[in-house]
Scaffold this motif. Structure first.
Motif, PDB file in Angstrom:
ATOM      1  N   VAL A 805      18.411 -38.911  50.429  1.00 13.82           N
ATOM      2  CA  VAL A 805      18.157 -39.886  49.370  1.00 13.82           C
ATOM      3  C   VAL A 805      18.207 -39.151  48.021  1.00 13.82           C
ATOM      4  O   VAL A 805      17.463 -38.196  47.811  1.00 13.82           O
ATOM      5  CB  VAL A 805      16.776 -40.555  49.545  1.00 13.82           C
ATOM      6  N   PRO A 806      19.057 -39.582  47.093  1.00 10.83           N
ATOM      7  CA  PRO A 806      19.128 -38.891  45.789  1.00 10.83           C
ATOM      8  C   PRO A 806      17.872 -39.130  44.971  1.00 10.83           C
ATOM      9  O   PRO A 806      17.183 -40.137  45.134  1.00 10.83           O
ATOM     10  CB  PRO A 806      20.352 -39.532  45.125  1.00 10.83           C
ATOM     11  N   PHE A 807      17.563 -38.193  44.068  1.00 11.96           N
ATOM     12  CA  PHE A 807      16.388 -38.330  43.220  1.00 11.96           C
ATOM     13  C   PHE A 807      16.554 -37.528  41.943  1.00 11.96           C
ATOM     14  O   PHE A 807      17.455 -36.673  41.842  1.00 11.96           O
ATOM     15  CB  PHE A 807      15.113 -37.886  43.960  1.00 11.96           C
ATOM     16  N   VAL A 808      15.720 -37.828  40.953  1.00  7.11           N
ATOM     17  CA  VAL A 808      15.675 -37.066  39.706  1.00  7.11           C
ATOM     18  C   VAL A 808      14.235 -36.622  39.483  1.00  7.11           C
ATOM     19  O   VAL A 808      13.293 -37.260  39.940  1.00  7.11           O
ATOM     20  CB  VAL A 808      16.167 -37.899  38.496  1.00  7.11           C
ATOM     21  N   PHE A 809      14.084 -35.493  38.793  1.00  8.90           N
ATOM     22  CA  PHE A 809      12.769 -34.998  38.428  1.00  8.90           C
ATOM     23  C   PHE A 809      12.425 -35.467  37.006  1.00  8.90           C
ATOM     24  O   PHE A 809      13.318 -35.630  36.156  1.00  8.90           O
ATOM     25  CB  PHE A 809      12.709 -33.474  38.452  1.00  8.90           C
ATOM     26  N   ALA A 810      11.139 -35.666  36.734  1.00  7.41           N
ATOM     27  CA  ALA A 810      10.649 -35.946  35.382  1.00  7.41           C
ATOM     28  C   ALA A 810       9.550 -34.942  35.070  1.00  7.41           C
ATOM     29  O   ALA A 810       8.726 -34.614  35.927  1.00  7.41           O
ATOM     30  CB  ALA A 810      10.099 -37.370  35.289  1.00  7.41           C
ATOM     31  N   THR A 811       9.539 -34.435  33.838  1.00  7.92           N
ATOM     32  CA  THR A 811       8.521 -33.455  33.467  1.00  7.92           C
ATOM     33  C   THR A 811       8.248 -33.535  31.989  1.00  7.92           C
ATOM     34  O   THR A 811       9.128 -33.849  31.185  1.00  7.92           O
ATOM     35  CB  THR A 811       8.960 -32.022  33.847  1.00  7.92           C
ATOM     36  N   GLY A 812       6.989 -33.273  31.634  1.00  5.26           N
ATOM     37  CA  GLY A 812       6.617 -33.193  30.225  1.00  5.26           C
ATOM     38  C   GLY A 812       6.538 -31.763  29.740  1.00  5.26           C
ATOM     39  O   GLY A 812       6.134 -31.503  28.608  1.00  5.26           O
ATOM     40  N   TYR A 813       6.916 -30.788  30.598  1.00  7.43           N
ATOM     41  CA  TYR A 813       6.834 -29.368  30.243  1.00  7.43           C
ATOM     42  C   TYR A 813       8.216 -28.837  29.899  1.00  7.43           C
ATOM     43  O   TYR A 813       9.234 -29.314  30.400  1.00  7.43           O
ATOM     44  CB  TYR A 813       6.240 -28.564  31.396  1.00  7.43           C
ATOM     45  N   GLY A 814       8.229 -27.817  29.042  1.00  2.00           N
ATOM     46  CA  GLY A 814       9.498 -27.257  28.636  1.00  2.00           C
ATOM     47  C   GLY A 814      10.154 -26.447  29.739  1.00  2.00           C
ATOM     48  O   GLY A 814      11.360 -26.509  29.957  1.00  2.00           O
ATOM     49  N   GLU A 815       9.349 -25.635  30.478  1.00  2.00           N
ATOM     50  CA  GLU A 815       9.962 -24.785  31.477  1.00  2.00           C
ATOM     51  C   GLU A 815      10.188 -25.556  32.770  1.00  2.00           C
ATOM     52  O   GLU A 815       9.560 -26.562  33.036  1.00  2.00           O
ATOM     53  CB  GLU A 815       9.086 -23.551  31.766  1.00  2.00           C
ATOM     54  N   THR A 816      11.109 -25.059  33.574  1.00  2.00           N
ATOM     55  CA  THR A 816      11.419 -25.707  34.857  1.00  2.00           C
ATOM     56  C   THR A 816      11.251 -24.716  35.999  1.00  2.00           C
ATOM     57  O   THR A 816      11.788 -24.909  37.081  1.00  2.00           O
ATOM     58  CB  THR A 816      12.871 -26.238  34.835  1.00  2.00           C
ATOM     59  N   GLY A 817      10.451 -23.668  35.760  1.00  2.00           N
ATOM     60  CA  GLY A 817      10.306 -22.636  36.780  1.00  2.00           C
ATOM     61  C   GLY A 817       9.602 -23.114  38.023  1.00  2.00           C
ATOM     62  O   GLY A 817       9.715 -22.506  39.089  1.00  2.00           O
ATOM     63  N   ILE A 818       8.861 -24.207  37.932  1.00  2.00           N
ATOM     64  CA  ILE A 818       8.135 -24.705  39.096  1.00  2.00           C
ATOM     65  C   ILE A 818       9.079 -25.327  40.123  1.00  2.00           C
ATOM     66  O   ILE A 818       8.749 -25.471  41.291  1.00  2.00           O
ATOM     67  CB  ILE A 818       7.072 -25.727  38.651  1.00  2.00           C
ATOM     68  N   ILE A 819      10.300 -25.697  39.691  1.00  2.00           N
ATOM     69  CA  ILE A 819      11.255 -26.358  40.580  1.00  2.00           C
ATOM     70  C   ILE A 819      12.025 -25.282  41.353  1.00  2.00           C
ATOM     71  O   ILE A 819      12.653 -24.403  40.761  1.00  2.00           O
ATOM     72  CB  ILE A 819      12.223 -27.238  39.772  1.00  2.00           C
ATOM     73  N   PRO A 820      12.016 -25.311  42.699  1.00  2.00           N
ATOM     74  CA  PRO A 820      12.724 -24.293  43.493  1.00  2.00           C
ATOM     75  C   PRO A 820      14.224 -24.287  43.218  1.00  2.00           C
ATOM     76  O   PRO A 820      14.811 -25.291  42.796  1.00  2.00           O
ATOM     77  CB  PRO A 820      12.430 -24.732  44.939  1.00  2.00           C
ATOM     78  N   GLN A 821      14.841 -23.129  43.462  1.00  2.00           N
ATOM     79  CA  GLN A 821      16.263 -22.972  43.197  1.00  2.00           C
ATOM     80  C   GLN A 821      17.111 -23.968  43.974  1.00  2.00           C
ATOM     81  O   GLN A 821      18.165 -24.396  43.522  1.00  2.00           O
ATOM     82  CB  GLN A 821      16.705 -21.532  43.544  1.00  2.00           C
ATOM     83  N   GLY A 822      16.666 -24.343  45.160  1.00  2.00           N
ATOM     84  CA  GLY A 822      17.449 -25.271  45.975  1.00  2.00           C
ATOM     85  C   GLY A 822      17.628 -26.625  45.331  1.00  2.00           C
ATOM     86  O   GLY A 822      18.542 -27.379  45.695  1.00  2.00           O
ATOM     87  N   PHE A 823      16.771 -26.954  44.366  1.00  2.00           N
ATOM     88  CA  PHE A 823      16.892 -28.233  43.685  1.00  2.00           C
ATOM     89  C   PHE A 823      17.590 -28.076  42.334  1.00  2.00           C
ATOM     90  O   PHE A 823      17.517 -28.976  41.494  1.00  2.00           O
ATOM     91  CB  PHE A 823      15.505 -28.845  43.447  1.00  2.00           C
ATOM     92  N   GLY A 824      18.231 -26.962  42.101  1.00  2.00           N
ATOM     93  CA  GLY A 824      18.866 -26.696  40.817  1.00  2.00           C
ATOM     94  C   GLY A 824      19.751 -27.804  40.294  1.00  2.00           C
ATOM     95  O   GLY A 824      19.674 -28.170  39.125  1.00  2.00           O
TER      96      GLY A 824
END
Length: 853
Positions: A805-824
């Motif tokens: 199932v496709p999806f998008v991330f939403a964040t209020g933070y500038g960095e994206t380091g919390i997101i694992p590389q597999g979800f690049g």
């Protein structure tokens, strides 16, 4: 009801005025069971006014007032839910003679209370009268004018001899702030009266029952029969307009020669702000229609007052900000900050209502206006050392905290202290004089008031004298708006002082000074962002522009500000120059102006990114207000390149906008554009204000920039707003899973999606809740807020990835380091959500599915 002990001035604050056991004589009352079927109690004048001779209690309602009238009353009971807003019936025929009555019906404590007042056919319909009254003040934009016009309006519309707008203070005391009266009456305008003139239980009833009418202060009370029911309970008349009146209040009116009165409650933010009080010097019955119109007017008045108060606070904050910006501009050119503060002391006095101001810096005392003598200041400074503790501190009664202040309370009864350093030493003081020093009775000093059995305490002049005794050695209290302005002054002046110390100490003390400045700088920047947003919201809508366009533009600007501020605060890794330009200029893209951005992929480090965020924001907003982006056919061209020495050169050129006149002064924004890059980055700035448009060149040193190859991966892609109107059909009838822990944000996003044609939105506030819902639903796509307060949405992302199932991330933070590389490759939408950016991201992840289909 058992005989209560007599009411006098010593116990009137405990008088049970909501259960008086009687009503006023200009109407009658019936109290029925919870269904309005059987009469349980009545006022003893009911038989005479209805023309019925038999006993009433225990009979059915229809046998007393007639079948049709009883049917209408029971229908009204079924429609009313709030006793504060009774159901109203006008010109209803009731009783044996079919006399016309206006009827108010409400249910309270399982009792239906029906109030009858004779119908007056000469009175206009309440809606028509209320609309006319509201129309007279709806366009008023100043508080003082609104109070003055309201007193005159009600005086003319309702015919009372005196109409006063009466405001309550922080301590419950009241002041007459507007008045319209018969010419032969003395004036109460400007006078104060103690809180005890209106006891607390009366104020509570003013909140419940916003209209109070007394037809005759000399009235004969009409008892309720029976006064208590079989269980010994009296009838609660909290919401009754006919409710009888406290003898203390009646004596107060009679002592002033007042025979009839009416009051309208002014309620702001759920609190009793004041009253519109009307006096008449002969008996006067206000019809129900007029009373309802006055009630509707009072509700509008309260809302309009609140709006004007907020507008006034915003204007005060804006003026204070402009004054501080001007001072900061001066401070950047001066070496001796103490002398600069002393020279501009009178300007600081204009920031808020005060009678004087004092500056205590390095043991030197400088004043403007009313202030304590120099001999008293060392003790005042020592007192400030103990109470301020690096923050603003205020009191309206200084002598209660510092006994020695009694000696100068006439000059400085209240003080607001603003620390100028992090250690207890230097202070800016705002002073207010004793409030009674500026007040005199406005009426006839020879006026003789009637004195009742309780003495002359219940007369206006005696009440004013008692109030003056109560507030000796006190000033007008400091408001929340005053404290906010003082806090802004503190933040600005502390910053100036610290930066000045940094220049004096040079490199030896820079690290230490910057550490002390960190909290002040963060606080300053946050306040700047809030001030910018306030100005965006308060910016007037251009003529002919729709509300929808205004809201869209406002959302876009706030989105750009959120992105820039996010990078300034959290952007340890820096960012792309193109992204920053797009974030700042996207809100101003329109058909009337052309924006062209060209240049290579340039990455700015965190320091350069934060500086350029401020510079580009100033340039963008100035272009939108005064430059190329403010006019039809305007053109803005931004081109950047990297030199052989690896420096980044940015050229900003505006053409086609309004002709620029000669620039005679530099505001804070201009100083920021000119000096930020040379001072903070060691680069160069060159800004030219030519008649054909602004031209600027900025050079960023190579140590702050790097070139990114077009094929180089720069982390997860951030989705920006794109035109999606012609592609929204792809979202029709799909089901979206939204994982968002903030309810209001979730509701906002759900509304965005449904308005864009999405078939169904399922919302979850946590990862566990989302996984539970996935056991029952099969969404087509998902929107996942990365951080959920107590956890993240990554377990949901892993399950969706497993299901395809496709999806998008939403964040209020500038960095994206919390997101694992597999979800690049997964797109990221920045918060706060922008509708177009969100739809673009959803269509991006749905595109492969459409291609496969």
């Amino acid at each position: 009801m058992p005989e209560a002990r007599s009411v006098d001035l010593s116990n009137c604050d405990r008088e049970p005025i909501h259960i008086p056991g009687s009503i006023q004589p200009h109407g009658f009352l019936l109290a029925c069971d919870n269904y309005g079927q059987t009469v349980l109690r009545h006022s003893v004048n009911a038989q005479a006014m209805l023309g019925v001779g038999s006993a009433i209690n225990g009979l059915s309602l229809q046998s007393i007032i007639g079948d049709k009238a009883a049917h209408d009353v029971r229908n009204a009971v079924a429609t009313t839910r709030n006793p504060e807003r009774p159901a109203l019936l006008f010109a209803v025929a009731a009783g044996a003679a079919g006399r016309l009555f206006d009827i108010a019906v409400h249910r309270h404590l399982s009792t239906v209370i029906i109030e009858f007042e004779p119908h007056d056919p000469k009175v206009r319909q309440p809606l028509s009268l209320a609309r006319e009254m509201i129309g007279r003040i709806s366009g008023v934009t100043e508080l003082a004018a609104m109070m003055r016009d309201t007193a005159r309006l009600i005086h003319g519309a309702l015919g009372y001899d005196r109409v006063m707008v009466y405001r309550f203070g922080h301590d419950g005391a009241g002041q007459v702030i507007a008045e319209s009266k018969r010419s032969d009456l003395e004036s109460f305008y400007g006078q104060y009266f103690p809180a005890t003139d209106i006891p607390q239980q009366a104020r509570a009833l003013y909140l419940r029952n916003t209209i109070r009418v007394i037809s005759d202060a000399h009235f004969e009370r009409i008892p309720i029969s029976p006064v208590v029911d079989a269980s010994g309970e009296p009838l609660d008349l909290s919401f009754s307009h006919l409710r009888s009146v406290s003898p203390i209040h009646c004596e107060y009116l009679k002592n002033m020669g007042v025979s009839a009165s009416m009051s309208i409650s002014i309620i702001v933010d759920g609190q009793l702000w004041g009253l519109i009080a009307c006096h008449h010097y002969s008996p006067r019955v206000l019809s129900m229609a007029e009373r309802v119109a006055a009630e509707m007017f009072g509700a509008f008045f309260s809302l309009h007052l609140h709006a004007l108060q907020e507008k006034t606070k915003l204007e005060m904050a804006s003026r204070a900000r402009r004054s501080l910006d001007a001072f900061l501009s001066l401070a950047s050119h001066r070496g001796d900050i103490a002398d600069l503060l002393a020279e501009n002391l009178s300007k600081f006095r204009e920031l808020m209502p005060c009678d004087g101001i004092g500056l205590w810096v390095e043991g030197i005392w400088t004043t403007s206006g009313s202030a304590p003598p120099a001999s008293a200041v060392p003790a005042l400074a020592r007192f400030a050392n103990g109470v301020a503790d690096g923050r603003i501190w205020a009191t309206h009664a200084l002598s209660q905290k510092l006994p020695s202040a009694q000696a100068y309370c006439q000059e400085a009864a209240g003080v607001l202290i603003v620390p100028l350093s992090q250690i207890p030493r230097d202070y800016l003081f705002f002073f207010r004089r004793e409030v009674v020093e500026t007040l005199d009775w406005a009426g006839n000093p020879d006026k003789v008031y009637e004195v009742g059995p309780l003495g002359d305490r219940l007369t206006p002049r005696k009440s004013f004298a008692i109030w003056k005794e109560q507030v000796r050695q006190q000033a007008k209290p400091w408001t929340d708006a005053d404290r906010e302005i003082a806090d802004a002054v503190r933040a600005a002046l502390v910053e100036v002082v610290l930066r000045h110390n940094e220049l004096l100490a040079e490199e030896r003390g820079k690290a230490d000074v910057r550490q002390r400045m960190l909290n002040e700088e963060l606080n300053h920047r946050v306040k700047n962002i809030l001030a910018i947003i306030k100005s965006l919201v308060a910016h007037p809508v251009a003529e002919g522009r729709s509300l929808k366009d205004y809201v869209g533009s406002l959302k876009g600007r706030i989105q750009a500000l959120a992105f820039a501020h996010d990078q300034v605060v959290r952007g340890d890794g820096g960012g792309m120059l193109a992204d920053l330009l797009n974030a700042e200029l996207t809100p101003y893209r329109s058909q009337q102006a052309t924006i062209s951005l060209t240049g290579p992929q340039v990455w700015l480090d965190a320091r350069a990114f934060s500086v350029m965020a401020l510079v580009l924001h100033e340039l963008s907003t100035n272009a939108a207000k005064y430059g190329a982006l403010s006019a039809e056919g305007g053109r803005l061209t931004v081109h950047w390149a990297v030199t052989e020495g690896a420096d980044c050169v940015i050229d900003w050129q505006e053409r086609g906008g309004p002709a620029l006149g000669r620039i005679t002064r530099q505001g804070f924004g201009t100083v920021l554009i000119d000096r930020s890059i040379p001072y903070d980055l060691g680069g160069r700035s060159d800004v030219q204000f030519a008649p054909e448009g602004l031209t600027a060149r900025f050079v960023l040193p190579s140590r702050h920039v790097s070139v990114v190859a077009d094929t180089q991966a720069a982390g997860p892609e951030a989705v920006e707003a794109v035109a999606v109107a012609d592609e929204q059909s792809r979202l029709q009838d799909i089901e979206v899973l939204l994982v968002e822990d903030q309810m209001l944000i979730a509701l906002d996003v759900e509304a965005m999606l449904l308005e864009s044609g999405v078939g169904e939105v399922t919302t979850a506030a946590s990862a566990a809740s989302a996984l539970s819902r996935l056991e029952r639903i099969a969404p087509d796509v998902a929107v996942l807020d990365v951080n959920l307060g107590t956890g993240t949405s990554l377990p949901v992302a892993e399950e969706l990835f497993r299901r395809g199932v496709p999806f998008v991330f939403a964040t209020g933070y500038g960095e994206t380091g919390i997101i694992p590389q597999g979800f690049g490759p997964v797109p990221i939408v920045r918060k706060p959500y922008d509708r177009d950016a969100l739809l673009a991201a959803l269509m991006q992840v749905l595109a492969p599915t459409d291609a496969d289909a």
